[in-house]
Design a protein around this motif. Structure first.
Motif, PDB file in Angstrom:
ATOM      1  N   ALA A 258     -22.266   7.864   1.398  1.00 23.96           N
ATOM      2  CA  ALA A 258     -20.897   8.164   2.202  1.00 23.96           C
ATOM      3  C   ALA A 258     -20.005   7.864   1.163  1.00 23.96           C
ATOM      4  N   ILE A 259     -20.141   6.787   0.430  1.00 27.37           N
ATOM      5  CA  ILE A 259     -18.943   6.154  -0.333  1.00 27.37           C
ATOM      6  C   ILE A 259     -18.765   6.966  -1.433  1.00 27.37           C
ATOM      7  N   GLY A 260     -19.732   7.649  -1.952  1.00 28.76           N
ATOM      8  CA  GLY A 260     -19.376   8.732  -3.360  1.00 28.76           C
ATOM      9  C   GLY A 260     -18.742   9.771  -2.624  1.00 28.76           C
TER      10      GLY A 260
ATOM     11  N   ASN B 221      -5.836  10.785  -4.423  1.00 25.43           N
ATOM     12  CA  ASN B 221      -4.565  10.011  -4.575  1.00 25.43           C
ATOM     13  C   ASN B 221      -4.550  10.043  -6.062  1.00 25.43           C
ATOM     14  N   GLN B 222      -5.576  10.148  -6.856  1.00 27.31           N
ATOM     15  CA  GLN B 222      -5.323   9.740  -8.187  1.00 27.31           C
ATOM     16  C   GLN B 222      -5.124  10.983  -8.952  1.00 27.31           C
ATOM     17  N   VAL B 223      -5.429  12.149  -8.475  1.00 29.57           N
ATOM     18  CA  VAL B 223      -5.018  13.576  -9.198  1.00 29.57           C
ATOM     19  C   VAL B 223      -3.312  13.574  -9.400  1.00 29.57           C
TER      20      VAL B 223
ATOM     21  N   GLY C  50      -3.206   4.323   3.163  1.00 27.15           N
ATOM     22  CA  GLY C  50      -2.015   3.424   3.509  1.00 27.15           C
ATOM     23  C   GLY C  50      -1.576   3.680   4.908  1.00 27.15           C
ATOM     24  N   PRO C  51      -0.721   2.938   5.281  1.00 31.16           N
ATOM     25  CA  PRO C  51      -0.111   3.193   6.687  1.00 31.16           C
ATOM     26  C   PRO C  51       0.522   4.344   6.657  1.00 31.16           C
ATOM     27  N   LYS C  52       1.176   4.981   7.945  1.00 29.34           N
ATOM     28  CA  LYS C  52       1.885   6.213   8.165  1.00 29.34           C
ATOM     29  C   LYS C  52       3.090   6.059   7.556  1.00 29.34           C
TER      30      LYS C  52
ATOM     31  N   ASP D 137       5.955   3.752   8.636  1.00 22.53           N
ATOM     32  CA  ASP D 137       5.382   2.378   8.458  1.00 22.53           C
ATOM     33  C   ASP D 137       5.273   1.792   6.967  1.00 22.53           C
ATOM     34  N   SER D 138       5.492   2.825   6.066  1.00 19.41           N
ATOM     35  CA  SER D 138       4.943   2.312   4.655  1.00 19.41           C
ATOM     36  C   SER D 138       6.344   1.853   3.945  1.00 19.41           C
ATOM     37  N   PRO D 139       6.715   0.648   3.761  1.00 22.90           N
ATOM     38  CA  PRO D 139       7.918   0.303   3.226  1.00 22.90           C
ATOM     39  C   PRO D 139       8.149   0.649   1.505  1.00 22.90           C
TER      40      PRO D 139
HETATM   41  N1  FAQ Z   1      -5.794  -1.453   1.477  1.00 19.73           N
HETATM   42  O1  FAQ Z   1       4.236   0.881   1.360  1.00 19.73           O
HETATM   43  P1  FAQ Z   1       2.757   1.267   1.227  1.00 19.73           P
HETATM   44  C1  FAQ Z   1     -11.000   3.740  -5.621  1.00 19.73           C
HETATM   45  C2  FAQ Z   1      -0.742  -2.261   1.368  1.00 19.73           C
HETATM   46  S1  FAQ Z   1      -9.550   3.058  -5.982  1.00 19.73           S
HETATM   47  C3  FAQ Z   1      -5.222  -2.395   1.180  1.00 19.73           C
HETATM   48  O2  FAQ Z   1       2.421   2.391   1.979  1.00 19.73           O
HETATM   49  P2  FAQ Z   1       2.075   1.702  -1.509  1.00 19.73           P
HETATM   50  C4  FAQ Z   1     -12.207   3.922  -6.735  1.00 19.73           C
HETATM   51  C5  FAQ Z   1       0.213  -1.950   0.328  1.00 19.73           C
HETATM   52  O3  FAQ Z   1      -0.510  -2.445  -0.838  1.00 19.73           O
HETATM   53  C6  FAQ Z   1      -8.801   2.753  -4.272  1.00 19.73           C
HETATM   54  N2  FAQ Z   1      -3.876  -2.652   1.210  1.00 19.73           N
HETATM   55  O4  FAQ Z   1       2.179   0.560  -0.152  1.00 19.73           O
HETATM   56  C7  FAQ Z   1     -13.637   3.619  -6.366  1.00 19.73           C
HETATM   57  C8  FAQ Z   1       1.396  -2.630   0.654  1.00 19.73           C
HETATM   58  O5  FAQ Z   1       1.441  -4.029   0.519  1.00 19.73           O
HETATM   59  P3  FAQ Z   1       2.034  -4.915  -0.697  1.00 19.73           P
HETATM   60  C9  FAQ Z   1      -7.846   2.047  -4.667  1.00 19.73           C
HETATM   61  C10 FAQ Z   1      -3.097  -1.373   1.320  1.00 19.73           C
HETATM   62  O6  FAQ Z   1       1.668   0.818  -2.509  1.00 19.73           O
HETATM   63  C11 FAQ Z   1     -14.196   4.498  -5.460  1.00 19.73           C
HETATM   64  C12 FAQ Z   1       1.479  -2.333   2.136  1.00 19.73           C
HETATM   65  O7  FAQ Z   1       0.295  -2.168   2.601  1.00 19.73           O
HETATM   66  N3  FAQ Z   1      -6.730   3.187  -4.982  1.00 19.73           N
HETATM   67  O8  FAQ Z   1     -11.468   3.730  -4.570  1.00 19.73           O
HETATM   68  C13 FAQ Z   1      -3.732  -0.302   1.577  1.00 19.73           C
HETATM   69  O9  FAQ Z   1       3.292   2.705  -1.621  1.00 19.73           O
HETATM   70  C14 FAQ Z   1     -15.534   3.866  -5.065  1.00 19.73           C
HETATM   71  C15 FAQ Z   1       2.131  -1.378   2.362  1.00 19.73           C
HETATM   72  O10 FAQ Z   1       1.899   0.063   2.107  1.00 19.73           O
HETATM   73  C16 FAQ Z   1      -5.374   2.857  -5.538  1.00 19.73           C
HETATM   74  O11 FAQ Z   1      -5.086   1.615  -5.610  1.00 19.73           O
HETATM   75  C17 FAQ Z   1      -5.136  -0.195   1.573  1.00 19.73           C
HETATM   76  N4  FAQ Z   1      -5.770   1.007   1.930  1.00 19.73           N
HETATM   77  O12 FAQ Z   1       0.909   2.753  -1.026  1.00 19.73           O
HETATM   78  C18 FAQ Z   1     -14.064   2.514  -6.666  1.00 19.73           C
HETATM   79  C19 FAQ Z   1      -4.498   3.889  -5.897  1.00 19.73           C
HETATM   80  N5  FAQ Z   1      -2.868   0.697   1.965  1.00 19.73           N
HETATM   81  O13 FAQ Z   1       1.496  -4.178  -2.031  1.00 19.73           O
HETATM   82  C20 FAQ Z   1     -15.271   1.761  -6.226  1.00 19.73           C
HETATM   83  C21 FAQ Z   1      -3.163   3.614  -6.208  1.00 19.73           C
HETATM   84  C22 FAQ Z   1      -1.566   0.189   1.723  1.00 19.73           C
HETATM   85  O14 FAQ Z   1       3.422  -4.596  -0.759  1.00 19.73           O
HETATM   86  C23 FAQ Z   1     -15.903   2.750  -5.520  1.00 19.73           C
HETATM   87  N6  FAQ Z   1      -1.990   2.975  -5.118  1.00 19.73           N
HETATM   88  N7  FAQ Z   1      -1.807  -1.305   1.322  1.00 19.73           N
HETATM   89  O15 FAQ Z   1       1.871  -6.322  -0.337  1.00 19.73           O
HETATM   90  C24 FAQ Z   1      -1.419   3.658  -4.373  1.00 19.73           C
HETATM   91  O16 FAQ Z   1      -1.458   5.086  -4.371  1.00 19.73           O
HETATM   92  C25 FAQ Z   1      -0.709   2.993  -3.342  1.00 19.73           C
HETATM   93  O17 FAQ Z   1      -0.639   1.798  -3.776  1.00 19.73           O
HETATM   94  C26 FAQ Z   1      -1.337   3.276  -1.869  1.00 19.73           C
HETATM   95  C27 FAQ Z   1      -0.569   2.377  -0.950  1.00 19.73           C
HETATM   96  C28 FAQ Z   1      -1.257   4.617  -1.357  1.00 19.73           C
HETATM   97  C29 FAQ Z   1      -2.520   2.563  -1.839  1.00 19.73           C
END
Ligand code: FAQ
Length: 322
Positions: free
Chosen positions: A125-127, A137-139, A201-203, A206-208
């Motif tokens: 499920a994780i994969g 997200n990463q593309v 992330g949030p809706k 709600d996303s600052p």
């Molecule tokens: N978890 O205003 P937004 C992977 C925080 S890699 C925790 O929408 P933003 C590989 C957010 O940081 C997965 N916190 O923020 C793998 C912000 O707080 P801050 C990681 C979250 O940055 C697979 C606050 O909420 N990928 O899985 C989360 O514009 C399998 C407000 O949110 C990335 O990091 C959350 N889910 O959008 C490994 C991709 N969502 O920092 C092993 C790059 C939100 O102001 C096994 N990151 N928050 O204190 C992004 O694209 C963006 O940072 C988002 C959030 C979309 C994650």
């Protein structure tokens, strides 16, 4: 001075609007630099912490083939963390500072990795779901405006595609297996579906950070757009597996050309983000223990590097003298 900054900001925005990449030594607004340090370092931490739930199953993978696949995947994740830490370092933060932010709880990592992996099906499920969500997200991030981040993402996405397929293949094996195996797969989907949707992330409302990040082309799509894209791609994959999505409100909307879906439990999301998820404490302890126990390795590596540099210096001095 005020006008100068204003001019610089206008020129910067014009470069972004023209689709140019921003490189580490280019002028950039302080907030652009800080947003990238925040996002890239949190992304790096997610890769490193993300190794833990899967690492839990390396010794228990059901065959040598599965063990090799999982081992390679977890190693890839360490590599992704390293590319990302390097990309963040180009913005003037050190790796030690980033680790300190993770270990003291100042920096976040993806909420998804605070859920436990209770059965082998969870690795499937994780994969399938977590890597599947990460790819969507990463593309987008391969086209992000900061050069080192965009370039790191190209390679990471290629590897994530393998990860997604190995996960789906595990699910397929289970779904074509015994009744008990299919139940394991369904149970893993039930537990990982909603947390996977929270990864985006949030809706939007709600996303600052979204509005400014879209303007600077750090994000090319919003949280809700990416979440919808993920749902639309994943539902037919679940149908093919013969699994049922754990969302009674999920249905195709002909008019929108998308799936409608139920309300995400945002209280749960924020609890996990704030450190109160099922495994937050365990994950952070694993990382701080690894840091403490690895101190002698870092000391030895530093001592060796220093010895090598002294050796090189003395050889150069000899060459100059002769
Ligand atoms: N978890 O205003 P937004 C992977 C925080 S890699 C925790 O929408 P933003 C590989 C957010 O940081 C997965 N916190 O923020 C793998 C912000 O707080 P801050 C990681 C979250 O940055 C697979 C606050 O909420 N990928 O899985 C989360 O514009 C399998 C407000 O949110 C990335 O990091 C959350 N889910 O959008 C490994 C991709 N969502 O920092 C092993 C790059 C939100 O102001 C096994 N990151 N928050 O204190 C992004 O694209 C963006 O940072 C988002 C959030 C979309 C994650």
């Amino acid at each position: 001075m005020k006008n100068n900054i204003h001019d610089l900001e206008e020129k910067f925005q014009a470069r972004i609007d023209a689709g140019e990449k921003i490189e580490p030594k280019d002028w950039m607004p302080e907030k652009y630099r800080k947003t990238h340090i925040r996002q890239i370092s949190q992304h790096a931490h997610s890769e490193i912490v993300g190794m833990l739930p899967e690492g839990n199953w390396i010794t228990r993978a059901p065959s040598l083939r599965r063990k090799l696949g999982l081992l390679a995947k977890v190693q890839d994740e360490a590599g992704h963390g390293l590319y990302l830490y390097s990309a963040a370092e180009t913005l003037g933060i050190s790796r030690d500072q980033m680790f300190d932010q993770l270990h003291t709880g100042k920096a976040k990592y993806s909420s998804i990795f605070n859920y436990p992996t209770l059965s082998w099906a969870d690795i499937g499920a994780i994969g399938w779901l977590v890597d599947g969500a990460a790819i969507i997200n990463q593309v987008m991030l391969t086209r992000t405006s900061f050069g080192p981040y965009a370039r790191a993402m190209v390679r990471i996405c290629k590897e994530e595609s393998f990860h997604q397929r190995q996960g789906y293949e595990i699910m397929l094996g289970l779904c074509r297996g015994t009744e008990e195996q299919k139940e394991m797969a369904q149970d893993a989907l039930n537990r990982f579906w909603w947390p996977s949707l929270m990864m985006f992330g949030p809706k939007d409302e709600d996303s600052p950070n979204t509005e400014q990040s879209v303007k600077w082309k750090i994000k090319r799509k919003t949280n809700d757009e990416l979440r919808q894209e993920f749902i639309d791609i994943t539902v037919p994959q679940a149908d093919f597996l013969g699994l049922k999505m754990p969302d009674p409100d999920l249905k195709w909307n002909e008019e929108r050309g998308h799936y409608d879906f139920g309300e995400i439990d945002w209280d749960e999301f924020w609890q996990v983000v704030k450190g109160n998820g099922p495994c937050n404490k365990e994950r952070l302890k694993a990382r701080t223990d690894a840091w403490d126990e690895g101190a002698w390795v870092r000391d030895a590596a530093n001592a060796y590097a220093e010895k090598q540099s002294l050796k090189k210096q003395s050889e150069n001095n000899k060459k100059i003298a002769s």
